[in-house]
Scaffold this motif. Structure first.
Motif: not given
Length: 556
Positions: A337-344, A353-367
């Motif tokens: 709870e409280g942490l973003a979840t990788c969509g993959i 981790e440094d955030p990966i900024d996407m205008s669509c708002g989807h978040e994935f881990c760096r790996i």
């Protein structure tokens, strides 16, 4: 004399300018007999006195060597380095055996100023009179065994004043060394961020044409000031052309560079076509191109004054304070709870981790990001990478790709990007000759063009890539203007179907011409003896019946 020469050489090698100057000025006989262009031999890597003087920035000796002793800064050592190379090298130069050029000491501002003074002297030097009536000058674009220029070394050493002097002397900003790195890349690699940004901006906005190397020099003839409607382009020219088109379009639409590039790519790199679609429906145009509608910048600002540079460090996430109540609290489990979840991989994305900024708002881990981008680039789909989320057609920005993939993969991405730029641009074609990396841009006259020195463009014009490779613009075959491609194909078919018995009763001249045409159409010359060879069956491995030379039919 011999003792003085030995002491002088040792003083030059060790960088003792005071002793070297004392020996040089205190012995007139030695000074008169000294040749600054003479090599010290294999033991000293064939360096000359002028090489050592430039290596240690000995201003007084350099002035005397250049303007009193006819020193030539274009002389090369065993590594093909000129005096400009050794002058601009930084402390990271490799240690070589005794007598070779040793690393200079770190003398920050004073050392750089001395080298800038020496560089100005070398750039103002004029040598012997050449055949064309001009005088020999220091070659700022000379390359060593690593294909590096003096600008590569100056940028890697972070010597800003020397870099500016070299650029003013027409040093090539786009020259690549054996690792395909430009001077800008070297400045970035050695953490000279400000210098790298300066070089990058000059590469983008520079309107100066790339200097042609002696091997690429191609004499141009003009008739009544006639200018060919096409031009041959090297890889550096293609990058410059692409960057300038993106910058001009971004300025016109008041949009970020990435948005302008995506819009141009979706409209076949045709700015007029893009403007027509933009004026009719700007929002729909952006949606079809996979980008969001740009926000107009504040009044008084340029379109990209507010844009972060790809080399500008990203702002990290705000620090997060964690209160651990038990040893198990330190474990971050998927879906916490409280942490973003990788969509993959559906694991929690670490707050570190440094955030990966996407205008669509989807978040994935760096790996997962890195693996996804590597696969896309390896598949050759580098110019059209969308967000990995399901049914999301948002393009991934270039700076995101560059920040996630390795250096090698980034270079491959740039190669695919240029390839896609040419293949999707109807006004540019690759040269069809094997292993020729040049392209040709054809400028077709518009309805309002009334140039008195131009001629009407033929239906199938012949173009030249700049290396003497002449081919047809339409069919990419051998040049056949003024006839069009269909007429040429009909003629070749006619010659192919011609039979020897049909030549009975015709004149000898006509028969010889027909035989020559048949040979040109149905055979290829041997790569060794140039005898005509016809392939009628079997594989592509051929052997000349005359000289027994083996070759490939496809590669011939």
């Amino acid at each position: 004399m011999g003792n003085t020469a030995t002491k002088f050489r040792k003083a030059l090698v060790s960088g003792d300018e005071a002793l070297a100057w004392q020996l040089y000025e205190g012995n007139p006989q030695f000074r008169d007999s000294l040749d600054p262009n003479a090599s010290y031999g294999e033991q000293y890597q064939h360096n000359t006195p002028l090489h050592y003087v430039c290596r240690h920035a000995m201003t007084r000796l350099l002035r005397s060597f250049l303007f009193s002793k006819e020193g030539n800064p274009n002389k090369r050592n065993v590594h093909n380095e000129t005096c400009l190379h050794v002058l601009c090298q930084g402390p990271q130069i490799l240690l070589l055996p005794e007598g070779a050029l040793s690393p200079r000491l770190a003398r920050p501002q004073r050392d750089e100023q001395r080298r800038a003074d020496c560089l100005q002297m070398i750039l103002s030097w004029t040598g012997a009179r050449l055949e064309g009536g001009q005088y020999e000058k220091a070659n700022v674009n000379a390359t060593d065994n690593h294909r590096s220029t003096c600008l590569h070394y100056a940028a890697a050493a972070g010597m800003k004043s020397c870099v500016e002097l070299l650029i003013q002397s027409d040093a090539d900003l786009f020259m690549e060394d054996e690792d395909k790195l430009t001077p800008c890349d070297h400045a970035e690699r050695h953490h000279h961020t400000e210098l790298a940004l300066s070089l990058e901006s000059q590469m983008v906005f520079s309107s100066a044409s790339a200097q042609q190397s002696s091997g690429d020099a191609h004499g141009e003839t003009s008739l009544l000031h006639y200018k060919e409607p096409y031009e041959g382009l090297k890889l550096q020219d293609l990058r410059r052309l692409k960057d300038m088109l993106i910058v001009e379009t971004a300025d016109m639409l008041q949009a970020p560079l990435f948005t302008a590039e995506a819009l141009l790519r979706a409209h076949d790199w045709d700015r007029e076509k893009l403007l027509e679609a933009w004026m009719s429906d700007a929002e729909g145009c952006c949606q079809r191109s996979g980008v969001t509608m740009p926000t107009p910048p504040p009044s008084g600002y340029n379109a990209w004054d507010t844009l972060p540079s790809p080399r500008t460090p990203r702002t990290p996430r705000s620090p997060l304070t964690l209160t651990l109540t038990s040893p198990t609290d330190s474990c971050l489990t998927p879906g916490e709870e409280g942490l973003a979840t990788c969509g993959i991989c559906f694991c929690s994305i670490s707050v570190f981790e440094d955030p990966i900024d996407m205008s669509c708002g989807h978040e994935f881990c760096r790996i997962c990001w890195e693996g996804f981008l590597n696969i896309k680039i390896q598949e050759g789909d580098a110019h059209n990478i969308f967000c990995p989320a399901y049914e999301c057609y948002q393009l991934v920005p270039v700076h995101v790709i560059e920040s996630l993939v390795s250096r090698e993969m980034d270079q491959r991405y740039l190669q695919f990007d240029i390839k896609a730029f040419v293949e999707n641009n109807p006004s540019i074609h690759w040269c069809p000759v094997a292993r020729c990396e040049r392209a040709v841009r054809l400028t077709r006259p518009g309805p309002g063009d009334n140039d008195p020195h131009s001629f009407p463009l033929l239906p199938s014009p012949a173009v030249d890539c700049g290396k003497g490779h002449l081919f047809c613009w339409e069919c990419l075959g051998e040049a056949h203007e003024p006839c069009d491609c269909q007429m040429w194909r009909n003629w070749l078919q006619k010659v192919t179907e011609m039979k020897p018995e049909e030549l009975a009763g015709v004149s000898e001249a006509y028969e010889d011409a027909a035989n020559c045409l048949w040979l040109l159409t149905n055979s290829k010359p041997c790569a060794n003896c140039k005898s005509p060879i016809q392939k009628n069956e079997g594989c592509n491995h051929m052997q000349c019946a005359k000289c027994k030379y083996d070759f490939c039919w496809i590669c011939l």
